[in-house]
Design an enzyme around this catalytic site. Sequence first.
Site, PDB file in Angstrom:
ATOM      1  N   ASP A  22       9.209   3.086   1.561  1.00 46.51           N
ATOM      2  CA  ASP A  22       8.006   3.768   2.050  1.00 46.51           C
ATOM      3  C   ASP A  22       7.896   3.542   3.555  1.00 46.51           C
ATOM      4  OD1 ASP A  22       5.451   4.545   2.783  1.00 46.51           O
ATOM      5  OD2 ASP A  22       4.463   3.650   1.050  1.00 46.51           O
ATOM      6  N   PHE A  64       0.862  -1.194   0.000  1.00 49.27           N
ATOM      7  CA  PHE A  64       0.000   0.000   0.000  1.00 49.27           C
ATOM      8  C   PHE A  64       0.890   1.232   0.000  1.00 49.27           C
ATOM      9  CE2 PHE A  64      -2.254   3.522   1.875  1.00 49.27           C
ATOM     10  CZ  PHE A  64      -3.500   3.451   1.295  1.00 49.27           C
ATOM     11  N   LYS A 123       2.605  10.247   8.635  1.00 47.85           N
ATOM     12  CA  LYS A 123       1.951   9.716   9.827  1.00 47.85           C
ATOM     13  C   LYS A 123       2.536  10.259  11.128  1.00 47.85           C
ATOM     14  CE  LYS A 123      -0.445   5.681   8.027  1.00 47.85           C
ATOM     15  NZ  LYS A 123      -1.792   6.027   8.462  1.00 47.85           N
ATOM     16  N   THR A 166       1.910  24.756  -4.761  1.00 57.26           N
ATOM     17  CA  THR A 166       1.812  26.001  -4.001  1.00 57.26           C
ATOM     18  C   THR A 166       2.493  25.892  -2.652  1.00 57.26           C
ATOM     19  OG1 THR A 166      -0.260  26.629  -5.087  1.00 57.26           O
ATOM     20  CG2 THR A 166       0.227  27.667  -2.967  1.00 57.26           C
TER      21      THR A 166
END
Length: 513
Positions: free
Chosen positions: A341, A235, A372, A397
């Site tokens: 990751d 994931f 997280k 931005t």
Amino acid sequence: MAYLLRTAGRARSSIVRPTAQAASKVAPVALRRQYASAAAAAVSSDSGEQAFFPDEPSQPTVKTQIPGPKSKAAIERLSKVTDTRSLNMMANYQQSYGNYIADLDGNVLLDVYAQIASIPVGYNNANLKLAATSPEMASAIINRPALGNFPQHDWADILETGILSVAPKGLNQVFTAQAGSDANELAYKAAFMWKRQQERGSPDAEFSELDINSSMNNQAPGAPDMSIMSFKKGFHGRLFGSLSTTRSKPIHKVDIPAFDWPQAPFPALKYPLDQFASENAAEEKRCLEETERVIKEFPKPVAAVVVEPIQSEGGDNHASPAFFQGLRDITKRNNVLLIVDEVQTGVGATGKFWAHDHWNLQTPPDMVTFSKKAQTAGYYFGNDALRPNKPYRQFNTWMGDPARAILFRAIIQEIERLDLVNHTAATGDYLYSGLQRLAERYPKDIQNLRGKGQGTFIAWDTPRRDEILKNAKAHGVNVGGSGIDAVRLRPMLIFQKHHADLLLERLEAVLKQ
């Protein structure tokens, strides 16, 4: 184990209903202590530990069904203006404190899910509140800068004293982002730009006219037909690029167009590990061989491989350090980047600040993504060639958020002050031992217990997972699942042995049902 030595007739029951006065201590104390260190006034808990949150509830409080009447009314109101079908619990964060999450009905639960592994040092942490109410934070919130164009004057100092102070070994730069999916998405873009510049001959090579013109039509060579490899059950987020590398559950992917990118098998280990050493080694070898075959044969050149140290959403799937060492060797010899990751595994939960520190790699990953528990997001890197060759190629931005970076710096300071990484490693060993004992007594409900030596990043499989999660709330514990049938524990770094005892006691009560 302390909890096993207590008799069934002792005063503390699995479901406790203390007085309203006791329940009211959850948050007001935190507010009264907003200018004090949570540890400075630490007192000994029943287990002899020094409590990180001395005014924390001594145990969970369950007054009503969950959700109770007030929560149901709030949920009904919210459902009129937004989708609430994924709602787990309507929380009252003003009344939550330390390891305990409260709702609107006076229920106070031991939280070992922690906002899907995202709260590092406790609800209403006093030192984080100091950071949140500082003039520096107020300016960052009110005057939020477009960091690519108008960074604030002290942005380098914020990064160097915070995010970069805990950078993984060998990685000394960072690109900040908004969330975990965003961090991975940006890392993928960096990989593609790096790969194309290699193909052009150097990091500074200019684009051709064909590159420029074809890119506006989403055609090669300007929009190259390259790929990111991920692993089955992995994931990595829900944006378009990150979702294309997500392989955990169909519900995340159905109806969403995706890139035709490759996936490799992730090892399916057998437990207990010490009883299946040869079988697991063969399985990891098979997966590595298939990974290299796909990299070499997939028709769309692979720019990078992305992997989680522990596949979290996909079911808490582990692999050995030898597997990841082999994966790093494969990426190096095939000129492919390795992206680790660490969105869910990072910031201390595995007993190391970064889970990939367990691997003892000879060369660091090319990029490490985070979010997280960091309460901010981005990716670390060390190779200057991973900087785009021109401005505005890796741009938006906000390009991160100084307010969240300031908060992460306060989190880091709290982790270091209380030595929470080493603490989590020790607490995880204690908790794992208790779960092993429960697994011996309830082998049908605790299968494939895993996470030994990985701090509190522990999970197991059970055929009645959803029932256990629901019943745990009735016993005062908020816990989550992963994959199809796994129960995953994601407590905070301030989770202590006396919390482990409370968890084990209540888990046993649930398993007896």
